[in-house]
Write an enzyme that holds these catalytic residues in place. Structure first.
Site, PDB file in Angstrom:
ATOM      1  N   SER A   1      99.496   7.138 -37.430  1.00 48.97           N
ATOM      2  CA  SER A   1     100.353   8.247 -38.176  1.00 48.97           C
ATOM      3  C   SER A   1     101.215   7.806 -39.284  1.00 48.97           C
ATOM      4  CB  SER A   1     101.486   8.563 -36.961  1.00 48.97           C
ATOM      5  OG  SER A   1     100.825   9.061 -35.773  1.00 48.97           O
TER       6      SER A   1
ATOM      7  N   ILE B   1      96.906  -0.979 -29.323  1.00 51.30           N
ATOM      8  CA  ILE B   1      96.825  -2.438 -29.536  1.00 51.30           C
ATOM      9  C   ILE B   1      97.394  -2.976 -28.443  1.00 51.30           C
ATOM     10  CG2 ILE B   1      97.338  -4.166 -31.114  1.00 51.30           C
ATOM     11  CD1 ILE B   1      96.665  -2.423 -33.378  1.00 51.30           C
TER      12      ILE B   1
ATOM     13  N   TYR C   1     109.033   3.729 -42.979  1.00 46.49           N
ATOM     14  CA  TYR C   1     108.205   2.921 -41.828  1.00 46.49           C
ATOM     15  C   TYR C   1     107.932   1.551 -42.803  1.00 46.49           C
ATOM     16  CZ  TYR C   1     104.081   1.341 -39.341  1.00 46.49           C
ATOM     17  OH  TYR C   1     103.301   0.601 -38.757  1.00 46.49           O
TER      18      TYR C   1
ATOM     19  N   LYS D   1     108.806  -2.459 -41.657  1.00 45.28           N
ATOM     20  CA  LYS D   1     107.858  -3.373 -41.533  1.00 45.28           C
ATOM     21  C   LYS D   1     107.967  -4.580 -42.341  1.00 45.28           C
ATOM     22  CE  LYS D   1     106.495  -1.968 -38.255  1.00 45.28           C
ATOM     23  NZ  LYS D   1     106.007  -2.654 -37.303  1.00 45.28           N
TER      24      LYS D   1
ATOM     25  N   SER E   1     103.034  -4.978 -40.292  1.00 41.92           N
ATOM     26  CA  SER E   1     101.954  -4.286 -41.142  1.00 41.92           C
ATOM     27  C   SER E   1     101.870  -4.653 -42.595  1.00 41.92           C
ATOM     28  CB  SER E   1     102.361  -2.662 -40.782  1.00 41.92           C
ATOM     29  OG  SER E   1     101.638  -2.012 -41.905  1.00 41.92           O
TER      30      SER E   1
END
Length: 281
Positions: free
Chosen positions: A216, A27, A181, A185, A149
Site C-alpha cells: 500500500s 513477510i 511512511y 522508515k 524500507s
C-alpha cells in the site's frame, strides 16, 4: 526453494526464542515459518487475536513445529506494548532475536495521540525494544532486526512537527501519507544506528533492512514474494560473522551505504531522546 539473494546461514535455532511483530501475514508470517522450521520457539506478536490465532495454526502446520505461540500486541497502544513485554518477561525465560517487522501506512491517531504511522512503525517498536533489552543482553549473543524500507531515502524527521503535533508531518493527502511512511522508515534506520552505539560492549547487535516488498505504498521498486522478501530479514537475524556490521542497513542480504541523513549522529540521538520522552522511559 532457493531464491535470489537468499539467506545462506544454516543456523539451527533449537533452544532459542524469537519474537516477530506483525507476523500474521506477508513477510512477517513467512519469516516466522522459516525460523520455526529451524527449531526456534517463535512468538507471533500481532494486534488482532482472530488473525493472530489463524496465523498460529498456519505457521505450526507449514513449519511442522509446535513451538509457536501467539501473544497479542497492539503497537498503536503504549499500554499494550508494556503489557506484552511484562507478560513475555514473566512467561518466557529467553529472548534471542527480536524482529520488529510490523509496519503500516495509515492516517489517524494512536491510543496515545501520536500519528498512527509514526506510532506503530517507530514508537511502538522503540518502546518494545527498550523494554526487552535486558533480556536480550542476558541471552547474548542476540540480535534486534528492524524492518525498514528503501523509502527511508525520501524521509525526513521534523522535530518541530513532532513536538507540536506528535507526528512526523501534517496533512492527509495521499502524497502526505506516502511521505510520512518514508519518514517513519527513516526513523527505523536512525533508531538502529543509535541503538548500535548504545549496545557497544554488550553481546546484542542490531540491523535495519529493506525487504524489497512494500504494501500500500507508492515507493514500489520491484515486487518480491513473501519468501523472497523475508530473506534479508533472515540474513540479519541469522548470518554468522556480521556482528561488526551492527547498526548498518541491509538490502538483498548485503550491507548498504545509506545517505548522510540516515546515519547523522545528532538526528539519531535527538530522535532517541524525544522517543524516550514520548514513551515515558
Amino acid at each position: 526453494m532457493r531464491v535470489p539473494f537468499s539467506c545462506t546461514s544454516k543456523a539451527k535455532l533449537h533452544g532459542k526464542t524469537v519474537i516477530v511483530t506483525g507476523s500474521n501475514t506477508g513477510i512477517g508470517k513467512t519469516t516466522a515459518i522459516e525460523l520455526a522450521k529451524r527449531g526456534a520457539r517463535v512468538i507471533l506478536a500481532c494486534r488482532s487475536k482472530q488473525r493472530g490465532e489463524a496465523a498460529l495454526q498456519d505457521v505450526k502446520r507449514e513449519s511442522g513445529s509446535n513451538q509457536v505461540v501467539f501473544m497479542q500486541l497492539d503497537l498503536a497502544s503504549l499500554k499494550s506494548v508494556r503489557s506484552f513485554a511484562e507478560n513475555f518477561l514473566k512467561t518466557e525465560p529467553r529472548l534471542d532475536i527480536l524482529i520488529n517487522n510490523a509496519g503500516l501506512f495509515i492516517f489517524g491517531r494512536t491510543e496515545d495521540g501520536f500519528g498512527m504511522t509514526f506510532g506503530v512503525n517507530h514508537l511502538g517498536h522503540f518502546l518494545l525494544t527498550n523494554l526487552l533489552l535486558d533480556r536480550l543482553k542476558e541471552c547474548g549473543p542476540s540480535r534486534v532486526v528492524n524492518v525498514s524500507s528503501g523509502a527511508h531515502n525520501w524521509g525526513t524527521v521534523d522535530f518541530d512537527c513532532l513536538n507540536t503535533h506528535k507526528d512526523l508531518r501534517i496533512g492527509t493527502s495521499f502524497v502526505a501519507g506516502q511521505r510520512v511512511y518514508a519518514d517513519s522508515k527513516l526513523c527505523n534506520v536512525l533508531f538502529t544506528y543509535e541503538l548500535a552505539k548504545r549496545l557497544k560492549g554488550t553481546k546484542v547487535t542490531c540491523y535495519s533492512l529493506h525487504p524489497g516488498k512494500l504494501h500500500s505504498c507508492g515507493f514500489l521498486f520491484f515486487m518480491k514474494t513473501p519468501l523472497q522478501g523475508s530473506q534479508t530479514t533472515l540474513h540479519c537475524a541469522l548470518q554468522e560473522g556480521i556482528e561488526h556490521l551492527s547498526g548498518r542497513h541491509f538490502s538483498n542480504c548485503t550491507a548498504r551505504e545509506v545517505l548522510a541523513k540516515a546515519k547523522d549522529p545528532v538526528t539519531a540521538k535527538k530522535l532517541w531522546e524525544i522517543s524516550e520522552r514520548f514513551c515515558d522511559l
